[in-house]
Design an enzyme around this catalytic site. Structure first.
Site, PDB file in Angstrom:
ATOM      1  N   CYS A  65      -9.467  15.305  36.920  1.00 16.17           N
ATOM      2  CA  CYS A  65      -8.243  14.586  37.322  1.00 16.17           C
ATOM      3  C   CYS A  65      -8.393  14.004  38.728  1.00 16.17           C
ATOM      4  CB  CYS A  65      -7.047  15.538  37.257  1.00 16.17           C
ATOM      5  SG  CYS A  65      -5.480  14.713  37.656  1.00 16.17           S
ATOM      6  N   CYS A  69      -3.772  18.183  43.644  1.00 17.50           N
ATOM      7  CA  CYS A  69      -2.813  19.295  43.664  1.00 17.50           C
ATOM      8  C   CYS A  69      -3.558  20.594  44.027  1.00 17.50           C
ATOM      9  CB  CYS A  69      -2.117  19.414  42.311  1.00 17.50           C
ATOM     10  SG  CYS A  69      -1.467  17.831  41.728  1.00 17.50           S
ATOM     11  N   CYS A  72      -4.591  23.433  41.532  1.00 12.85           N
ATOM     12  CA  CYS A  72      -5.065  23.082  40.185  1.00 12.85           C
ATOM     13  C   CYS A  72      -6.593  23.100  40.055  1.00 12.85           C
ATOM     14  CB  CYS A  72      -4.526  21.702  39.805  1.00 12.85           C
ATOM     15  SG  CYS A  72      -4.896  21.283  38.087  1.00 12.85           S
ATOM     16  N   CYS A 109       2.911  22.800  23.115  1.00 16.53           N
ATOM     17  CA  CYS A 109       2.879  21.946  24.306  1.00 16.53           C
ATOM     18  C   CYS A 109       1.455  21.503  24.596  1.00 16.53           C
ATOM     19  CB  CYS A 109       3.449  22.725  25.491  1.00 16.53           C
ATOM     20  SG  CYS A 109       3.430  21.776  27.017  1.00 16.53           S
ATOM     21  N   CYS A 140       5.999  19.236  22.691  1.00 17.57           N
ATOM     22  CA  CYS A 140       6.104  19.008  24.132  1.00 17.57           C
ATOM     23  C   CYS A 140       4.769  18.459  24.599  1.00 17.57           C
ATOM     24  CB  CYS A 140       6.404  20.333  24.835  1.00 17.57           C
ATOM     25  SG  CYS A 140       6.450  20.188  26.642  1.00 17.57           S
ATOM     26  N   CYS A 200      11.625  19.171  30.667  1.00 18.39           N
ATOM     27  CA  CYS A 200      11.080  20.475  31.026  1.00 18.39           C
ATOM     28  C   CYS A 200      10.512  20.322  32.432  1.00 18.39           C
ATOM     29  CB  CYS A 200       9.982  20.879  30.032  1.00 18.39           C
ATOM     30  SG  CYS A 200       9.118  22.392  30.505  1.00 18.39           S
ATOM     31  N   ARG A 272      11.695  29.641  31.763  1.00 16.44           N
ATOM     32  CA  ARG A 272      10.440  30.154  31.187  1.00 16.44           C
ATOM     33  C   ARG A 272       9.616  30.920  32.221  1.00 16.44           C
ATOM     34  NH1 ARG A 272       8.201  25.789  29.247  1.00 16.44           N
ATOM     35  NH2 ARG A 272       9.534  26.031  27.438  1.00 16.44           N
TER      36      ARG A 272
HETATM   37  N1  SAM Z   1      -1.397  16.521  34.967  1.00 15.05           N
HETATM   38  C1  SAM Z   1      -0.092  16.807  34.548  1.00 15.05           C
HETATM   39  C2  SAM Z   1       0.834  17.092  35.698  1.00 15.05           C
HETATM   40  O1  SAM Z   1       0.358  17.389  36.796  1.00 15.05           O
HETATM   41  O2  SAM Z   1       2.048  17.016  35.494  1.00 15.05           O
HETATM   42  C3  SAM Z   1       0.018  17.909  33.523  1.00 15.05           C
HETATM   43  C4  SAM Z   1      -0.799  19.163  33.672  1.00 15.05           C
HETATM   44  S1  SAM Z   1      -0.481  20.160  35.132  1.00 15.05           S
HETATM   45  C5  SAM Z   1      -1.805  21.291  35.041  1.00 15.05           C
HETATM   46  C6  SAM Z   1       0.998  21.041  34.710  1.00 15.05           C
HETATM   47  C7  SAM Z   1       1.580  22.028  35.683  1.00 15.05           C
HETATM   48  O3  SAM Z   1       0.886  23.266  35.598  1.00 15.05           O
HETATM   49  C8  SAM Z   1       1.558  21.733  37.165  1.00 15.05           C
HETATM   50  O4  SAM Z   1       2.547  20.835  37.547  1.00 15.05           O
HETATM   51  C9  SAM Z   1       1.801  23.109  37.756  1.00 15.05           C
HETATM   52  O5  SAM Z   1       3.178  23.349  37.908  1.00 15.05           O
HETATM   53  C10 SAM Z   1       1.218  24.048  36.708  1.00 15.05           C
HETATM   54  N2  SAM Z   1       0.000  24.688  37.224  1.00 15.05           N
HETATM   55  C11 SAM Z   1      -1.218  24.128  37.321  1.00 15.05           C
HETATM   56  N3  SAM Z   1      -2.115  24.982  37.842  1.00 15.05           N
HETATM   57  C12 SAM Z   1      -1.440  26.120  38.119  1.00 15.05           C
HETATM   58  C13 SAM Z   1      -1.814  27.368  38.679  1.00 15.05           C
HETATM   59  N4  SAM Z   1      -3.050  27.594  39.102  1.00 15.05           N
HETATM   60  N5  SAM Z   1      -0.890  28.345  38.793  1.00 15.05           N
HETATM   61  C14 SAM Z   1       0.379  28.101  38.367  1.00 15.05           C
HETATM   62  N6  SAM Z   1       0.789  26.928  37.832  1.00 15.05           N
HETATM   63  C15 SAM Z   1      -0.095  25.950  37.709  1.00 15.05           C
HETATM   64  C1  DTB Z   2       3.900  24.753  33.281  1.00 11.23           C
HETATM   65  O1  DTB Z   2       4.906  24.803  34.007  1.00 11.23           O
HETATM   66  N1  DTB Z   2       2.914  25.636  33.314  1.00 11.23           N
HETATM   67  C2  DTB Z   2       1.892  25.284  32.354  1.00 11.23           C
HETATM   68  C3  DTB Z   2       2.486  24.045  31.659  1.00 11.23           C
HETATM   69  N2  DTB Z   2       3.687  23.821  32.382  1.00 11.23           N
HETATM   70  C4  DTB Z   2       1.694  22.864  31.438  1.00 11.23           C
HETATM   71  C5  DTB Z   2       0.535  25.176  32.936  1.00 11.23           C
HETATM   72  C6  DTB Z   2       0.066  26.435  33.628  1.00 11.23           C
HETATM   73  C7  DTB Z   2      -1.337  26.244  34.081  1.00 11.23           C
HETATM   74  C8  DTB Z   2      -1.902  27.484  34.702  1.00 11.23           C
HETATM   75  C9  DTB Z   2      -3.253  27.285  35.231  1.00 11.23           C
HETATM   76  C10 DTB Z   2      -4.311  26.919  34.218  1.00 11.23           C
HETATM   77  O2  DTB Z   2      -4.387  27.529  33.143  1.00 11.23           O
HETATM   78  O3  DTB Z   2      -5.104  26.015  34.538  1.00 11.23           O
HETATM   79 FE1  SF4 Z   3      -4.105  16.536  37.931  1.00  8.71          FE
HETATM   80 FE2  SF4 Z   3      -3.857  19.174  38.030  1.00  8.71          FE
HETATM   81 FE3  SF4 Z   3      -2.352  17.659  39.637  1.00  8.71          FE
HETATM   82 FE4  SF4 Z   3      -1.882  17.664  36.962  1.00  8.71          FE
HETATM   83  S1  SF4 Z   3      -1.631  19.372  38.356  1.00  8.71           S
HETATM   84  S2  SF4 Z   3      -1.981  15.874  38.327  1.00  8.71           S
HETATM   85  S3  SF4 Z   3      -3.979  17.937  36.184  1.00  8.71           S
HETATM   86  S4  SF4 Z   3      -4.611  17.845  39.684  1.00  8.71           S
END
Ligand code: SAM
Ligand code: DTB
Ligand code: SF4
Length: 325
Positions: A65, A69, A72, A109, A140, A200, A272
């Site tokens: 990506c 963030c 992530c 989802c 979702c 959501c 959730r």
């Molecule tokens: N790229 C899209 C976005 O950013 O909306 C969708 C996927 S993103 C991984 C979805 C959500 O997962 C993020 O907004 C964040 O709230 C959650 N998330 C990602 N990594 C996480 C982590 N290490 N611990 C907790 N929540 C996480």
């Molecule tokens: C949300 O609030 N949490 C989910 C889903 N929406 C997409 C993602 C959690 C990701 C946790 C870290 C991972 O598995 O990479």
């Molecule tokens: Fe990309 Fe992860 Fe940020 Fe979603 S949360 S926009 S997958 S870097």
């Protein structure tokens, strides 16, 4: 004239801004037992307290990506050891959805590691939504920021929910994400709402934010008009190789307080208990359900990290007398 206009603005703001950060911060300051008791009362006024909705997550396009963030594992700027994978084939996704349904999930989802989808990326996702919906599951997707017209296409394919988290309080957002703004996230949520898709949206707790920032996050979510139907509260999974990889875990009672504050301020939303459940353990999860959490991610994997396994969750539900809905 100016005065009248200002007065009108004040009135309309008062009608929509129901929770100030101070109001929510005052909830956080309550003695723990008083807070969770109040949250449990609100929960019982609006929901069956023994019913928990279960959603299964699938990463349909992993890694690479463009965004930064800090939490992530899927950012191409971080070295979290996640292999980049091309988009999954539609049939493979449908097979996973079928298994999720058989295990007892009611919603499926699908997540993609994009800043946002290009129009050509969206076509296979629309097909996935149509086919997963045809299995009798709620659908979702979480695809990042949407462009004009994309939300309508998703709605027409039968999408029930769009996940897009505001992640943390506006005041803390810039310390976690630099490549897009929280305002852009709100813009996408507006497009989702206007297309008639359920929203959501939630955030992450335990990124080093202050208690006041947690209160501000909850106030921002509660003041959306209407609030999101589904509010995921994630406990940061600190992933090595990400900027937040060394963040110490939050006091679990503070996590429960955040759930309680979400329940009190968004009484009719599903709250959730999301990422980071393994780190919380059974006792804290039970407190979260008492304090108003009524949804979980169900399935052995989240997107790139682990989740309690299905058998373990089934045992926990049986021990607590919880039923899935
Ligand atoms: N790229 C899209 C976005 O950013 O909306 C969708 C996927 S993103 C991984 C979805 C959500 O997962 C993020 O907004 C964040 O709230 C959650 N998330 C990602 N990594 C996480 C982590 N290490 N611990 C907790 N929540 C996480
Ligand atoms: C949300 O609030 N949490 C989910 C889903 N929406 C997409 C993602 C959690 C990701 C946790 C870290 C991972 O598995 O990479
Ligand atoms: Fe990309 Fe992860 Fe940020 Fe979603 S949360 S926009 S997958 S870097």
């Amino acid at each position: 004239m100016t005065l009248a206009v200002n007065a009108e603005k004040t009135v309309s703001r008062a009608a929509t801004a129901r929770w100030s950060t101070n109001d929510v911060a005052a909830l956080f300051e309550l003695p723990f037992m008083d807070l969770i008791y109040r949250a449990a009362q609100v929960h019982r006024e609006h929901f069956d307290p023994n019913a928990v909705q279960r959603s299964t997550l699938l990463s349909i396009k992993t890694g690479g990506c463009s965004e930064d963030c800090g939490y992530c594992s899927q950012s191409k700027r971080h070295q979290a050891g996640v292999e980049n994978e091309a988009m999954m084939a539609v049939e493979e996704v449908v097979a996973k959805a079928r298994t999720a349904k058989e295990s007892g999930a009611s919603r499926f989802c699908m997540g993609a590691a994009w800043r946002g989808p290009k129009d050509r990326d969206l076509e296979p996702v629309l097909e996935m939504v149509r086919e997963v919906k045809a299995l009798g599951l709620e659908t979702c997707v979480t695809l990042g920021m949407l462009r004009e017209g994309q939300a309508e296409k998703l709605k027409n394919a039968g999408l029930d929910y769009y996940n897009h988290n505001i992640d943390t309080a506006a005041e803390f957002y810039g310390q976690v994400v630099g490549t897009h703004s929280q305002a852009e996230r709100f813009d996408t949520l507006g497009k989702v709402r206007d297309a008639g898709i359920n929203v959501c949206s939630g955030g992450i707790v335990g990124m080093g934010e202050s208690r006041r920032a947690r209160a501000a996050l909850i106030a921002q979510l509660a003041n959306m008009n209407p609030p999101p139907e589904s509010v995921p509260i994630n406990n940061l999974v600190a992933i090595p190789g990400t900027p937040l990889g060394d963040t110490p875990g939050i006091d679990p009672f503070e996590f429960v307080r955040t759930i309680a504050a979400a329940r009190i301020t968004m009484p009719t939303s599903h709250v959730r208990l999301s990422a980071g459940r393994r780190e919380l353990g059974d006792g804290i999860q039970a407190l979260c359900f008492f304090a108003g959490a009524n949804s979980i991610f169900y399935g052995d994997k989240l997107l790139t990290t682990g989740n309690p396994d299905v058998d373990g969750d089934d045992v926990l539900f049986a021990r607590l007398g919880l039923k899935s809905v």
